[in-house]
Scaffold this active site. Structure first.
Site, PDB file in Angstrom:
ATOM      1  N   ARG A 138       0.824  -1.212   0.000  1.00  0.00           N
ATOM      2  CA  ARG A 138       0.000   0.000   0.000  1.00  0.00           C
ATOM      3  C   ARG A 138       0.859   1.263   0.000  1.00  0.00           C
ATOM      4  NH1 ARG A 138      -5.547  -0.906   2.502  1.00  0.00           N
ATOM      5  NH2 ARG A 138      -5.356   1.208   3.268  1.00  0.00           N
TER       6      ARG A 138
ATOM      7  N   PRO B 217      -3.990  -2.293  -3.733  1.00  0.00           N
ATOM      8  CA  PRO B 217      -5.250  -2.209  -2.978  1.00  0.00           C
ATOM      9  C   PRO B 217      -5.421  -3.411  -2.047  1.00  0.00           C
ATOM     10  CG  PRO B 217      -5.693  -3.032  -5.176  1.00  0.00           C
ATOM     11  CD  PRO B 217      -4.212  -2.751  -5.116  1.00  0.00           C
ATOM     12  N   LYS B 218      -4.569  -3.504  -1.030  1.00  0.00           N
ATOM     13  CA  LYS B 218      -4.490  -4.707  -0.197  1.00  0.00           C
ATOM     14  C   LYS B 218      -5.316  -4.580   1.079  1.00  0.00           C
ATOM     15  CE  LYS B 218      -0.025  -6.237  -1.906  1.00  0.00           C
ATOM     16  NZ  LYS B 218       1.204  -6.957  -1.587  1.00  0.00           N
ATOM     17  N   LYS B 219      -6.009  -5.679   1.406  1.00  0.00           N
ATOM     18  CA  LYS B 219      -6.770  -5.780   2.650  1.00  0.00           C
ATOM     19  C   LYS B 219      -6.461  -7.132   3.295  1.00  0.00           C
ATOM     20  CE  LYS B 219     -10.937  -3.984   2.847  1.00  0.00           C
ATOM     21  NZ  LYS B 219     -12.374  -3.694   2.603  1.00  0.00           N
TER      22      LYS B 219
END
Length: 246
Positions: A110, A116-118
């Site tokens: 990020r 777009p990492k979760k």
């Protein structure tokens, strides 16, 4: 700590114990399961930011990636959606969503590139004759991909040009007042890629609705292909190709 000390040591958060080390980041035996599917073109247009353009065929690549040996990031798995796009007439890929199970690559991805990492719980494994990829967000199963295990070998070198195409990210970092301080389109490349093996087989993909892991907003209309690839590669650092705030 002196002002010069702060400037010299500032690399990532937190200052005195960064969540990830400086690169380069090399991945050994990085394993991909990629199910390419046709989706709703209107749904695709709603999530791909200009100046990127969507090709005539509305495709999505749903990926599960197993990374057992990665410099600085350790051993982890990720899953998400990558969209084939055009930028100034060149073919590339836009990374739309990513879910993974390791803090260091979440923070590094990020902060450095804008991935777009979760946080979630992806898994890639072999179950008897099937290559299985699953993604759980909390206790909810949001994605399941299956492929016949190594049914047919592919020409590894024929896959290399696609792996070397540019990739695009939307990097957003807020200001302290909550407004956007950075909003940029970033381009990056995979480097020093070695394809150790590649296979295909019958493939299937199921996506489930979830408010915070909305992968099903790009619905599966038709599965086009399934590919299983084993590689070594370096994740190159990026460059800004468009500044939305300029």
């Amino acid at each position: 700590m002196k002002l010069d000390d702060v400037r010299r040591n500032a690399f990532a958060m937190p200052l005195t114990s960064p969540a990830f080390p400086p690169g380069p980041y090399r991945f050994v035996d990085r394993e991909f399961l990629v199910v390419t599917y046709r989706t709703d073109p209107d749904a695709l247009r709603a999530v791909v930011p200009e100046p990127l353009q969507i090709p005539d065929e509305p495709l999505v690549k749903y990926e599960f990636i197993r990374m057992p040996d990665s410099t600085g990031f350790g051993d982890y798995t990720e899953s998400g959606q990558v969209i084939p796009v055009l930028y100034q007439g060149r073919k590339g890929s836009y990374v739309h969503s990513m879910f993974l199970n390791d803090e260091a690559p979440i923070a590094g991805g990020r902060e450095l590139w804008g991935f777009p990492k979760k946080l979630a719980a992806p898994l890639l494994q072999v179950q008897t004759d099937t290559l299985l990829g699953t993604l759980d967000y909390g206790s909810v199963r949001v994605a399941t991909a299956t492929m016949g295990y190594k049914h047919r070998a592919l020409d590894a070198q024929a896959l290399l040009p696609g792996l070397l195409e540019p990739n695009y990210l939307l990097k957003i970092i807020p200001h302290v007042d909550g407004s956007a301080r950075i909003c940029e389109l970033v381009e990056y490349h995979l480097e020093d890629v070695v394809v150790k093996g590649a296979w295909t087989g019958p493939a299937a993909l199921q996506l489930a609705e979830h408010a915070l892991a909305p992968v099903a907003r790009l619905p599966v209309l038709e599965v086009v292909s399934g590919v299983h690839v084993l590689t070594d590669l370096t994740l190159g650092l990026g460059r800004v190709v468009h500044d939305y705030l300029a």
